[in-house]
Motif scaffolding. Structure first.
Motif, PDB file in Angstrom:
ATOM      1  N   LYS A   3       2.732  -2.998   8.429  1.00 46.05           N
ATOM      2  CA  LYS A   3       3.921  -3.634   8.993  1.00 46.05           C
ATOM      3  C   LYS A   3       4.868  -2.554   9.503  1.00 46.05           C
ATOM      4  N   ARG A  32       2.775   3.134   3.454  1.00 50.03           N
ATOM      5  CA  ARG A  32       2.580   1.686   3.281  1.00 50.03           C
ATOM      6  C   ARG A  32       3.188   0.881   4.432  1.00 50.03           C
ATOM      7  N   LYS A 112      12.462 -11.213   9.024  1.00 48.68           N
ATOM      8  CA  LYS A 112      12.544 -10.849   7.602  1.00 48.68           C
ATOM      9  C   LYS A 112      13.457  -9.628   7.452  1.00 48.68           C
ATOM     10  N   GLN A 174      11.601  -0.705  -6.805  1.00 49.50           N
ATOM     11  CA  GLN A 174      11.395  -2.139  -7.008  1.00 49.50           C
ATOM     12  C   GLN A 174      11.656  -2.901  -5.711  1.00 49.50           C
ATOM     13  N   ASP A 177       8.748  -2.373  -3.292  1.00 49.63           N
ATOM     14  CA  ASP A 177       7.558  -3.152  -3.678  1.00 49.63           C
ATOM     15  C   ASP A 177       7.741  -4.630  -3.350  1.00 49.63           C
ATOM     16  N   GLU A 178       8.925  -5.157  -3.703  1.00 46.84           N
ATOM     17  CA  GLU A 178       9.184  -6.590  -3.474  1.00 46.84           C
ATOM     18  C   GLU A 178       9.234  -6.900  -1.977  1.00 46.84           C
ATOM     19  N   LEU A 180       7.753  -5.283   0.489  1.00 50.27           N
ATOM     20  CA  LEU A 180       6.400  -5.224   1.072  1.00 50.27           C
ATOM     21  C   LEU A 180       5.651  -6.516   0.789  1.00 50.27           C
ATOM     22  N   LYS A 181       5.838  -7.055  -0.415  1.00 55.00           N
ATOM     23  CA  LYS A 181       5.199  -8.345  -0.746  1.00 55.00           C
ATOM     24  C   LYS A 181       5.792  -9.440   0.133  1.00 55.00           C
ATOM     25  N   PHE A 182       7.113  -9.439   0.272  1.00 48.21           N
ATOM     26  CA  PHE A 182       7.848 -10.463   1.031  1.00 48.21           C
ATOM     27  C   PHE A 182       7.400 -10.504   2.497  1.00 48.21           C
ATOM     28  N   GLY A 184       4.551  -9.474   3.523  1.00 52.43           N
ATOM     29  CA  GLY A 184       3.104  -9.668   3.609  1.00 52.43           C
ATOM     30  C   GLY A 184       2.382  -8.406   4.023  1.00 52.43           C
ATOM     31  N   GLU A 185       2.565  -7.377   3.235  1.00 54.75           N
ATOM     32  CA  GLU A 185       1.990  -6.038   3.437  1.00 54.75           C
ATOM     33  C   GLU A 185       0.532  -6.107   3.896  1.00 54.75           C
TER      34      GLU A 185
END
Ligand SMILES: Cc1cc2nc3c(=O)[nH]c(=O)nc-3n(C[C@H](O)[C@H](O)[C@H](O)COP(=O)(O)O)c2cc1C
Length: 185
Positions: A3, A32, A112, A174, A177-178, A180-182, A184-185
């Motif tokens: 992303k 990442r 986002k 934190q 990490d959150e 990247l999840k949000f 949609g890594e």
């Protein structure tokens, strides 16, 4: 596919603590995500007299925002809110993509986004709260928590170098990490 995250720093200052924080976030993101910075120091003040045709710099920033998968806003606090330069940028970005066509969307609608900030004692809490309200009003897809707020030490004010505590670093990790999840890594 990695992303692409566009960093928006709410300070024009050369040695900006918020830009230093953005650089730290970029470092933590590592490989990442692709990271770039929106440069908007030269944009004009929002003025509907010059809105159409849009100034070249506005066309450029809208294009960069449209191309980004996600935005990360890193802002100082000025008098319990975000700085005027950031509001001016967001005002431009809030306008319809097609002149007078409010159904055409905006460069930021459903984009986002996450928020961090560095300031004095308040850890940019007031700025982050007001920005949270604004970005939601602009129909952005905001990851409301976690956010990272950094309160500057008196030493940092003397040296112009941000000195992050282990708690700050943990909070940044934190949030990275959150987010990247949000997105949609
Ligand atoms: C006009 C102005 C108002 C400020 N108001 C606040 C404030 O309300 N709360 C706070 O914690 N810090 C406040 N500060 C301190 C800044 O948030 C702090 O200097 C911050 O690091 C500036 O960000 P920068 O280094 O990225 O430019 C203010 C600074 C300025 C210049």
């Amino acid at each position: 596919m990695k992303k692409n995250i566009l960093m928006i720093v709410g300070s024009m200052r050369k040695e900006s603590f918020n830009r230093q924080l953005a650089n730290k976030i970029k470092e933590i993101l590592g490989d990442r995500a692709e990271v770039s910075f929106l440069e908007y120091s030269g944009i004009p003040y929002m003025n509907q007299d010059i809105e159409s045709p849009a100034p070249n710099q506005i066309v450029r920033i809208k294009d960069e925002v449209l191309k980004a998968d996600a935005l990360w806003v890193i802002t100082p606090e000025y008098n319990f809110s975000y700085p005027g330069v950031l509001k001016n940028l967001l005002d431009w970005l809030s306008r319809p993509l097609k002149e007078n066509d409010f159904s055409s969307g905006t460069a930021v609608k459903m984009k986002k986004v996450t928020i961090s900030g560095v300031s004095g004692k308040s850890a940019a809490g007031g700025a982050r709260k007001k920005l949270t309200e604004l970005l939601k009003l602009m129909k952005m897809e905001l990851m409301e928590t976690p956010q990272t707020g950094v309160a500057l030490t008196s030493e940092a004010f003397k040296t112009d170098k941000i000195d992050l505590s282990q708690t700050d670093i943990d909070a940044l990790n934190q949030q990275v990490d959150e987010f990247l999840k949000f997105i949609g890594e």
